[in-house]
Design a protein around this motif. Structure first.
Motif, PDB file in Angstrom:
ATOM      1  N   GLN A 104       0.813  -1.219   0.000  1.00  0.00           N
ATOM      2  CA  GLN A 104       0.000   0.000   0.000  1.00  0.00           C
ATOM      3  C   GLN A 104       0.845   1.266   0.000  1.00  0.00           C
ATOM      4  O   GLN A 104       0.440   2.281  -0.572  1.00  0.00           O
ATOM      5  CB  GLN A 104      -0.922   0.017   1.222  1.00  0.00           C
ATOM      6  N   THR A 105       1.991   1.220   0.650  1.00  0.00           N
ATOM      7  CA  THR A 105       2.851   2.410   0.722  1.00  0.00           C
ATOM      8  C   THR A 105       3.928   2.412  -0.358  1.00  0.00           C
ATOM      9  O   THR A 105       4.828   3.258  -0.339  1.00  0.00           O
ATOM     10  CB  THR A 105       3.508   2.520   2.110  1.00  0.00           C
ATOM     11  N   ASN A 106       3.836   1.454  -1.300  1.00  0.00           N
ATOM     12  CA  ASN A 106       4.707   1.426  -2.477  1.00  0.00           C
ATOM     13  C   ASN A 106       6.187   1.407  -2.081  1.00  0.00           C
ATOM     14  O   ASN A 106       6.985   2.235  -2.534  1.00  0.00           O
ATOM     15  CB  ASN A 106       4.417   2.621  -3.389  1.00  0.00           C
ATOM     16  N   GLY A 133      -7.333  -7.775  -2.343  1.00  0.00           N
ATOM     17  CA  GLY A 133      -7.063  -6.399  -1.921  1.00  0.00           C
ATOM     18  C   GLY A 133      -6.211  -5.636  -2.917  1.00  0.00           C
ATOM     19  O   GLY A 133      -6.450  -4.446  -3.179  1.00  0.00           O
ATOM     20  N   THR A 134      -5.218  -6.306  -3.508  1.00  0.00           N
ATOM     21  CA  THR A 134      -4.352  -5.599  -4.462  1.00  0.00           C
ATOM     22  C   THR A 134      -5.037  -5.417  -5.808  1.00  0.00           C
ATOM     23  O   THR A 134      -4.741  -4.462  -6.535  1.00  0.00           O
ATOM     24  CB  THR A 134      -3.022  -6.351  -4.644  1.00  0.00           C
ATOM     25  N   GLY A 137      -7.341  -2.584  -5.214  1.00  0.00           N
ATOM     26  CA  GLY A 137      -6.526  -1.392  -5.010  1.00  0.00           C
ATOM     27  C   GLY A 137      -7.269  -0.315  -4.248  1.00  0.00           C
ATOM     28  O   GLY A 137      -7.952  -0.584  -3.254  1.00  0.00           O
ATOM     29  N   TYR A 138      -7.162   0.904  -4.749  1.00  0.00           N
ATOM     30  CA  TYR A 138      -7.850   2.027  -4.113  1.00  0.00           C
ATOM     31  C   TYR A 138      -9.193   2.323  -4.777  1.00  0.00           C
ATOM     32  O   TYR A 138      -9.781   3.392  -4.566  1.00  0.00           O
ATOM     33  CB  TYR A 138      -6.954   3.274  -4.131  1.00  0.00           C
ATOM     34  N   GLY A 139      -9.682   1.383  -5.602  1.00  0.00           N
ATOM     35  CA  GLY A 139     -11.005   1.547  -6.201  1.00  0.00           C
ATOM     36  C   GLY A 139     -11.053   2.550  -7.334  1.00  0.00           C
ATOM     37  O   GLY A 139     -12.125   3.087  -7.642  1.00  0.00           O
ATOM     38  N   ILE A 140      -9.919   2.810  -7.967  1.00  0.00           N
ATOM     39  CA  ILE A 140      -9.855   3.787  -9.054  1.00  0.00           C
ATOM     40  C   ILE A 140      -9.841   3.046 -10.392  1.00  0.00           C
ATOM     41  O   ILE A 140      -8.922   2.273 -10.670  1.00  0.00           O
ATOM     42  CB  ILE A 140      -8.593   4.669  -8.947  1.00  0.00           C
ATOM     43  N   ALA A 143      -6.551   2.010 -12.907  1.00  0.00           N
ATOM     44  CA  ALA A 143      -5.275   2.074 -12.198  1.00  0.00           C
ATOM     45  C   ALA A 143      -4.364   0.950 -12.670  1.00  0.00           C
ATOM     46  O   ALA A 143      -4.809  -0.173 -12.916  1.00  0.00           O
ATOM     47  CB  ALA A 143      -5.500   1.978 -10.697  1.00  0.00           C
TER      48      ALA A 143
END
Length: 320
Positions: A104-106, A133-134, A137-140, A143
């Motif tokens: 998540q924090t790359n 989860g990956t 992602g952030y639901g974009i 992406a």
């Protein structure tokens, strides 16, 4: 100094810190000091941070390790490597969270996980569990996907292996936490390891979980610092029975046999430290009478009957 450093942490910490320099330092931080399988409200499960020349290495990764790292000011992305002593859940449960938070924090560099046989299969399973989860992602929409497998690499070690990691030499020895018959399939597939970290500043040996072991004694010989597990077996058995009153008798018998033969009790720890001739002793993975309770001091008294050097039963977030 009182026998076995009974004045506690300052006696050991001052000796340990005297060996640390700005150009060749090695600091050991006890992130979690409670052995499993029963969780504690006051202490995290087994995990340690070894800082060598500015590089951060986890030594075991018990439940809650990411939060404990935050408490000492180390972000998950700043961990260079992880050493896993064996595959019991109290030593590995925090690895899943660590991998996820790093994704998540790359985190810029892959995390290298060193561990016994089975570590690759375990890590592959953890990465697979990150799939939903990956992928979301952030639901974009649109992406770019990032494969969580790219964020971790595993190097499996066996008894007698040695590897250069950064500025230190790391040696592994198989110990007696498992007692699979020699030559059996399980003995071939799994080992429990102890580690010796020879850093530019000093030598630190970590037993992981083990029963009495000539191999661990040899590994620890002459080390500046020995970090050893210790259990009050009767106390631990009682805690397990309270926590799991409906435990099937066969499983309870296996658990009690394991606790009684595959762990170090106070007399074992004192004898190990004395025979190996170590400079100082830190007890961790501790399950027993807690500090401040009647009977706790007896553990150090028992250790001091064999080992005259400085010794302490560590708490979480202490530095040595």
């Amino acid at each position: 100094m009182a026998a076995a450093g009974l004045t506690g942490v300052p006696a050991v910490a001052s000796q340990a810190q005297s060996a640390v320099s700005s150009t060749g330092g090695a600091e050991w931080i006890t992130l979690g000091t409670r052995g499993g399988p029963v969780a504690s409200a006051t202490r995290a499960q087994p995990a340690n941070l070894l800082v060598v020349d500015g590089a951060n290495y986890l030594v075991d990764a018990g439940d809650g390790v990411s939060g404990q790292l935050a408490r000492v000011g180390i972000p998950t992305a700043a961990i260079t490597g992880v050493f896993i002593s064996h595959l019991h859940f109290d030593h590995t449960a925090g690895l899943a969270g660590l991998l996820g938070l790093r994704w998540q924090t790359n985190a810029e560099r892959p995390l290298i996980v060193y561990g016994p046989p089975g570590t690759a299969a375990m890590t592959e399973g953890l990465v697979a569990s990150m799939g939903p989860g990956t992928t979301a992602g952030y639901g974009i929409p649109g992406a770019a996907p990032r494969d969580p497998a790219d964020g971790v690499r595993v190097i499996e070690l066996r008894d007698g292996d040695s590897v250069e990691v950064g500025s230190m030499q790391v040696r592994a020895r198989g110990n007696t936490h498992y007692s699979f018959p020699a030559g059996s399939d399980l003995a071939d597939r799994f080992e429990s390891l102890s580690f010796r970290f020879d850093t530019p500043a000093r030598a630190i040996v970590y037993t992981g979980d083990t029963g009495p072991s000539a191999a661990v004694e040899e590994l620890a010989r002459g080390a500046d610092l020995l970090v050893a597990e210790m259990m009050d077996v009767a106390h631990t058995v009682a805690a397990v029975r309270r926590n799991s009153p409906n435990l099937p008798p066969a499983i309870a018998a296996e658990m009690e046999s394991h606790l009684g033969s595959h762990h170090l009790v106070p007399a074992d720890v004192g004898q190990l430290a004395a025979r190996a001739g170590v400079g100082a002793l830190i007890v961790t993975h501790f399950v027993g009478i807690e500090p401040g309770e009647v009977g706790h001091a007896d553990y150090l008294q028992t250790i001091s009957a064999a080992y005259a050097g400085p010794a302490v039963i560590a708490s979480d977030l202490e530095r040595f």
